[in-house]
Motif scaffolding. Sequence first.
Motif, short mmCIF file in Angstrom:
data_model
loop_
_atom_site.label_atom_id
_atom_site.label_comp_id
_atom_site.label_asym_id
_atom_site.label_seq_id
_atom_site.Cartn_x
_atom_site.Cartn_y
_atom_site.Cartn_z
N LEU A 196 53.53 56.16 113.34
CA LEU A 196 53.05 54.79 113.53
C LEU A 196 52.48 54.21 112.25
CD1 LEU A 196 51.14 55.29 116.90
CD2 LEU A 196 53.32 54.10 116.61
N PHE A 197 52.20 55.07 111.26
CA PHE A 197 51.38 54.66 110.12
C PHE A 197 52.17 54.46 108.84
CE2 PHE A 197 48.37 56.89 112.85
CZ PHE A 197 47.32 56.00 112.87
N HIS A 198 51.72 53.45 108.11
CA HIS A 198 52.07 53.33 106.70
C HIS A 198 50.90 53.90 105.90
CE1 HIS A 198 53.65 51.48 103.00
NE2 HIS A 198 52.37 51.25 102.71
N HIS A 199 51.18 54.78 104.95
CA HIS A 199 50.14 55.39 104.14
C HIS A 199 50.00 54.66 102.81
CE1 HIS A 199 50.32 59.57 106.33
NE2 HIS A 199 49.96 58.57 107.11
N PHE A 200 48.84 54.05 102.59
CA PHE A 200 48.56 53.46 101.29
C PHE A 200 48.23 54.58 100.30
CE2 PHE A 200 47.00 49.98 104.19
CZ PHE A 200 48.07 49.13 103.95
N ASP A 201 48.44 54.28 99.00
CA ASP A 201 48.13 55.27 97.97
C ASP A 201 47.53 54.58 96.76
OD1 ASP A 201 50.25 54.07 96.59
OD2 ASP A 201 51.69 55.60 97.19
N SER A 202 47.32 55.34 95.69
CA SER A 202 46.64 54.81 94.51
C SER A 202 47.49 53.80 93.73
CB SER A 202 46.21 55.96 93.58
OG SER A 202 47.33 56.72 93.18
N GLN A 203 48.76 53.68 94.06
CA GLN A 203 49.56 52.62 93.44
C GLN A 203 49.34 51.29 94.15
OE1 GLN A 203 53.57 54.28 93.57
NE2 GLN A 203 53.38 54.89 91.42
N PHE A 204 48.83 51.36 95.38
CA PHE A 204 48.51 50.15 96.14
C PHE A 204 47.08 49.70 95.87
CE2 PHE A 204 46.87 48.11 100.02
CZ PHE A 204 47.72 47.02 100.08
N MET A 205 46.13 50.64 95.93
CA MET A 205 44.73 50.34 95.69
C MET A 205 44.12 51.42 94.81
SD MET A 205 41.62 49.95 98.49
CE MET A 205 41.60 51.71 98.90
N ASP A 206 43.44 51.01 93.75
CA ASP A 206 42.83 52.02 92.89
C ASP A 206 41.44 51.61 92.43
OD1 ASP A 206 42.65 51.64 89.74
OD2 ASP A 206 44.32 50.43 90.45
N TRP A 207 40.69 52.59 91.96
CA TRP A 207 39.30 52.42 91.55
C TRP A 207 39.14 52.42 90.03
CZ3 TRP A 207 41.31 55.12 95.52
CH2 TRP A 207 40.80 54.90 96.80
N GLU A 208 40.27 52.48 89.32
CA GLU A 208 40.23 52.62 87.86
C GLU A 208 40.80 51.39 87.14
OE1 GLU A 208 38.72 55.08 86.58
OE2 GLU A 208 38.53 56.39 88.32
N PHE A 209 41.17 50.36 87.90
CA PHE A 209 41.68 49.10 87.33
C PHE A 209 42.93 49.34 86.48
CE2 PHE A 209 36.87 48.74 87.27
CZ PHE A 209 36.81 48.25 88.55
N ILE A 210 43.91 50.01 87.08
CA ILE A 210 45.15 50.33 86.38
C ILE A 210 46.12 49.15 86.48
CG2 ILE A 210 47.14 51.89 86.36
CD1 ILE A 210 45.26 54.04 87.54
N GLU A 211 46.71 48.80 85.37
CA GLU A 211 47.68 47.70 85.34
C GLU A 211 48.84 47.98 86.28
OE1 GLU A 211 48.56 43.91 84.15
OE2 GLU A 211 46.87 45.09 83.41
N GLY A 212 49.18 47.01 87.11
CA GLY A 212 50.30 47.16 88.03
C GLY A 212 49.89 47.51 89.45
N THR A 213 48.65 47.98 89.65
CA THR A 213 48.16 48.25 90.99
C THR A 213 48.00 46.94 91.75
OG1 THR A 213 46.94 50.16 90.14
CG2 THR A 213 46.36 49.40 92.33
#
Length: 226
Positions: A196-213
């Motif tokens: 049932l789930f879509h799994h978000f990951d660090s490419q979707f949301m990150d805590w390091e302010f990475i370009e492209g997230t």
Amino acid sequence: MYGELPTSPVVFAACDSAYFIEHAPAFVYSADDAMHDVHIHVINPTPEVLSLAGVLTATTKMARLTLTYNDVDMFQEPFNGNNDKMRTFYACFRFIVAPEILQSAGKMLILDIDSIIMNKIEFPKKALGYFPREPLAGTQGWEQEGTRVAAGAVYYDISLMPAVKLVADHMVHMPLKWFADQIVLSRIFGDMDDKLFHHFDSQFMDWEFIEGTTIWTGKGPRKYDN
């Protein structure tokens, strides 16, 4: 609850007045740049909040901003002015109020108000989305269970409203102790069919302010220092 409910899919956040004044402009304008409608729920709005809400509503260009509010006495039971209990309540309340928002919006991506939307968000095709992760190293017990899920990005589709209401009900009955929201999400989503789930990951949301997230969300000192 009073205010205006959204009538289209939204990115959604809830907060107190202080966080609204500090973070809502960046949150709203970044969503506007990405052409996403926004809904924010504010607990105990002050006159300054209502004034700023009017400015934000008038100055978004591509997105529609709606707001709802409620009033809570933070100096009575169960809070009694306790800062830890109050901040836990603020973290949980977005999930408590989510069923009513979702009933009107149809789809919602629940985010932290101190997030910045950096790119257009593609809402998941699945009915639920969340961010499972490995428990934080060195933690145990309550804290370890709480770090199994990042609560900063949760997606709901109205087709699974029973699960959304279940999360809200459990949030209401949890102890007002930090990580309560993440523990509820971990327990309920962990017992459901993973298909049932879509799994978000660090490419979707990150805590390091990475370009492209897609979403940047600052935590701790880096929110101000980075």
